[in-house]
Design an enzyme around this catalytic site. Structure first.
Site, PDB file in Angstrom:
ATOM      1  N   LYS A 148       0.852  -1.211   0.000  1.00 17.04           N
ATOM      2  CA  LYS A 148       0.000   0.000   0.000  1.00 17.04           C
ATOM      3  C   LYS A 148       0.881   1.252   0.000  1.00 17.04           C
ATOM      4  CE  LYS A 148      -1.664   1.465   4.048  1.00 17.04           C
ATOM      5  NZ  LYS A 148      -1.344   2.857   4.452  1.00 17.04           N
ATOM      6  N   ASN A 149       1.907   1.253   0.853  1.00 13.47           N
ATOM      7  CA  ASN A 149       2.705   2.462   1.030  1.00 13.47           C
ATOM      8  C   ASN A 149       3.733   2.684  -0.073  1.00 13.47           C
ATOM      9  OD1 ASN A 149       1.146   2.916   3.219  1.00 13.47           O
ATOM     10  ND2 ASN A 149       2.697   2.372   4.750  1.00 13.47           N
ATOM     11  N   CYS A 163      -4.617  12.512  12.538  1.00 10.26           N
ATOM     12  CA  CYS A 163      -5.415  11.280  12.575  1.00 10.26           C
ATOM     13  C   CYS A 163      -5.248  10.709  13.986  1.00 10.26           C
ATOM     14  CB  CYS A 163      -4.953  10.305  11.508  1.00 10.26           C
ATOM     15  SG  CYS A 163      -3.346   9.608  11.874  1.00 10.26           S
ATOM     16  N   ASP A 186       4.788   0.460  11.941  1.00  7.74           N
ATOM     17  CA  ASP A 186       3.553  -0.149  11.417  1.00  7.74           C
ATOM     18  C   ASP A 186       3.386  -1.599  11.843  1.00  7.74           C
ATOM     19  OD1 ASP A 186       3.566   1.627   8.225  1.00  7.74           O
ATOM     20  OD2 ASP A 186       3.062   2.238  10.268  1.00  7.74           O
ATOM     21  N   ARG A 202      -8.515  -0.399   4.876  1.00  8.63           N
ATOM     22  CA  ARG A 202      -7.652   0.609   4.257  1.00  8.63           C
ATOM     23  C   ARG A 202      -6.319  -0.008   3.848  1.00  8.63           C
ATOM     24  NH1 ARG A 202      -6.964   6.003   7.502  1.00  8.63           N
ATOM     25  NH2 ARG A 202      -5.675   6.278   5.662  1.00  8.63           N
ATOM     26  N   ARG A 258       0.472  14.463  12.744  1.00 12.40           N
ATOM     27  CA  ARG A 258       0.877  14.280  11.340  1.00 12.40           C
ATOM     28  C   ARG A 258       1.175  15.622  10.637  1.00 12.40           C
ATOM     29  NH1 ARG A 258      -0.971   9.056  10.098  1.00 12.40           N
ATOM     30  NH2 ARG A 258       0.703   8.972   8.575  1.00 12.40           N
TER      31      ARG A 258
END
Ligand code: EPZ
Length: 419
Positions: free
Chosen positions: A22-23, A116, A304, A396, A121
């Protein structure tokens, strides 16, 4: 209301294929803005965040079609419009289009991404980089606007090796005049993948993956087909899931180099792993030892994976300590794990975990993407049934996680439960 139900106690066994990262895909889609020819992303992960960044580009007239796992992006008619602010605020990574848009149009206005659950952030390092390349930055009324006649290469030192700032500045510098040197840059594999994508299009980037990246500006980029790297965090999540259930699984499509800090820590705990080509076999059927984890920029232990490891360490006899150095509020999963019987004490950036015999199933809620994954991991080893709410967070970042776990023998399903 969709929830994930898990009946714990099943050992995971079998094989799972890891999706693309994803990243890596999110900044690569943003980088396609730099090119007027068609780009095709192969084996793209069909994730909510990927759909959102595609919608952001569509809101400024990008022509995007998704067929099976390929994303075809045609930005020949892109306009310098203001992207849908709801979408930008919904997914922070949308802000990664700022660098490419300034480069392409010379000016760009976008809603500030906002914070978030895991932290405020900020974007100060992104803006510092754009200014250093010659952009004038205006902030106000919840928006940021940049103007420049042309971007000119410069030497930029990042106060912190920010992944997003490194990516945004690198994308802004690719078509700038002259040479940019980015120091104290982030070195995550996803940044290397973005640089590989851009170099395949004709960019001149060297040093990606180290703390000093050199970008020599070029005139234009060509459209290409590109397959992103596998998702090291999804792979790590399945490794932790196999370990906590004392199962044995084969994880296909991994890059061992990218998994080094995770493999090192799981080995320290006592989990055995065996590399087989681009697969890794994880065997959790052994005695586990408590460990200390400190999240750090790559190649340190990834933030993560912090939540997923907290779940695992809750079931390891003894005292483990997790220190979260990257985000200021990334322990929200601890409260939910304590509802399941976890023994966790939070003291600022530290979590002290006393191993317990077993989690007990109950109703919990995902507070953010990786917290949701951590709750699934805990539920797999819990006594009884766990009901996980707010699973939109999980979607997500994980493609069909419950289907992949079901194939590994987990008793897991996604249900629609009226509140
Ligand atoms: C990327 O976020 C990832 N997201 C995150 O993954 C990941 O946790 C993070 O990098 C760290 O590895 C994507 O790639 C889409 P940062 P990013 O900028 O770029 C501070 C997931 O679960 N900072 O490296 O936003 C910031 O406050 C997500 O997949 C500044 O101070 O992370 C934070 O403390 C969650 N000023 C630290 O740097 C800035 O201008 C790390 O942030 C930018 C960041």
């Amino acid at each position: 209301m969709k929830k994930i139900l898990v009946k714990g106690g099943k050992k995971l066994n079998g094989e799972v294929n890891i999706s693309s990262a994803k990243n890596a895909v999110l900044p690569i889609i943003a980088a396609s803005i730099l090119c007027k020819e068609i780009c095709v992303i192969e084996k793209a992960p069909m994730l909510e965040d990927v759909f959102v960044i595609c919608d952001v580009l569509k809101s400024i007239n990008s022509n995007i079609t998704i067929e099976e796992d390929e994303i075809l992006i045609n930005n020949s008619n892109l306009i310098n419009g203001e992207p849908d602010s709801e979408l930008v605020r919904k997914m922070r990574a949308s802000f990664l289009i700022m660098g490419p848009m300034i480069s392409r149009f010379g000016r760009f206005k976008i809603s500030l991404p906002g914070g978030c659950n895991i932290g405020t952030r900020p974007i100060d390092l992104h803006l510092k980089g754009f200014s250093a390349l010659g952009a004038e930055i205006n902030l106000g009324h919840g928006y940021v606007e940049a103007f420049t006649n042309k971007l000119v290469g410069n030497k930029i030192y990042l106060d912190f090796p920010s992944v997003g700032a490194t990516e945004n500045i690198m994308m802004a510098a690719v078509l700038a005049e002259g040479e940019t040197i980015l120091e104290n840059a982030a070195g995550e594999p996803e940044i290397q993948d973005l640089a590989n994508f851009l170099n395949s299009m004709g960019a001149k980037i060297s040093g990606a993956g180290t703390d000093t990246i050199k970008i020599v500006g070029v005139k234009e980029l060509k459209g290409i087909r590109y397959k992103p790297i596998p998702d090291r965090i999804e792979a790590g999540t399945f490794m932790a899931a196999a370990a906590i259930t004392r199962g044995k699984i084969k994880i296909n499509r991994v890059n061992e180099e990218h998994l080094k800090p995770i493999i090192a820590k799981l080995t320290e705990i006592g989990i055995s792993m065996e590399k087989r080509g681009d697969s890794i076999i994880v065997d959790g059927n052994s005695e586990f030892r408590p460990v200390d984890i400190k999240t750090m920029p790559y190649p340190g232990f990834p933030t993560d994976m912090q939540a997923q490891m907290m779940s695992l360490l809750c079931t390891v006899p003894g005292t483990s300590v997790i220190t979260e150095t990257i985000f200021e509020n990334r322990f929200m999963h601890a409260g939910e794990l304590k509802r399941m019987g976890g023994n966790i004490k939070i003291d600022g950036r530290c979590a002290v975990i006393e191993g317990v015999d077993i989690f007990t199933g109950c109703e919990v809620k995902a507070t953010d993407l990786r917290a949701g994954a951590a709750l699934i991991i805990a539920a797999l080893a819990a006594e009884g049934c766990t009901k996980i709410g707010d699973i939109y967070h999980i979607d997500r970042g994980y493609v069909n996680i419950e289907e992949k776990l079901k194939k590994l023998g987990a008793d897991i399903e996604r249900v629609d439960i009226e509140e």
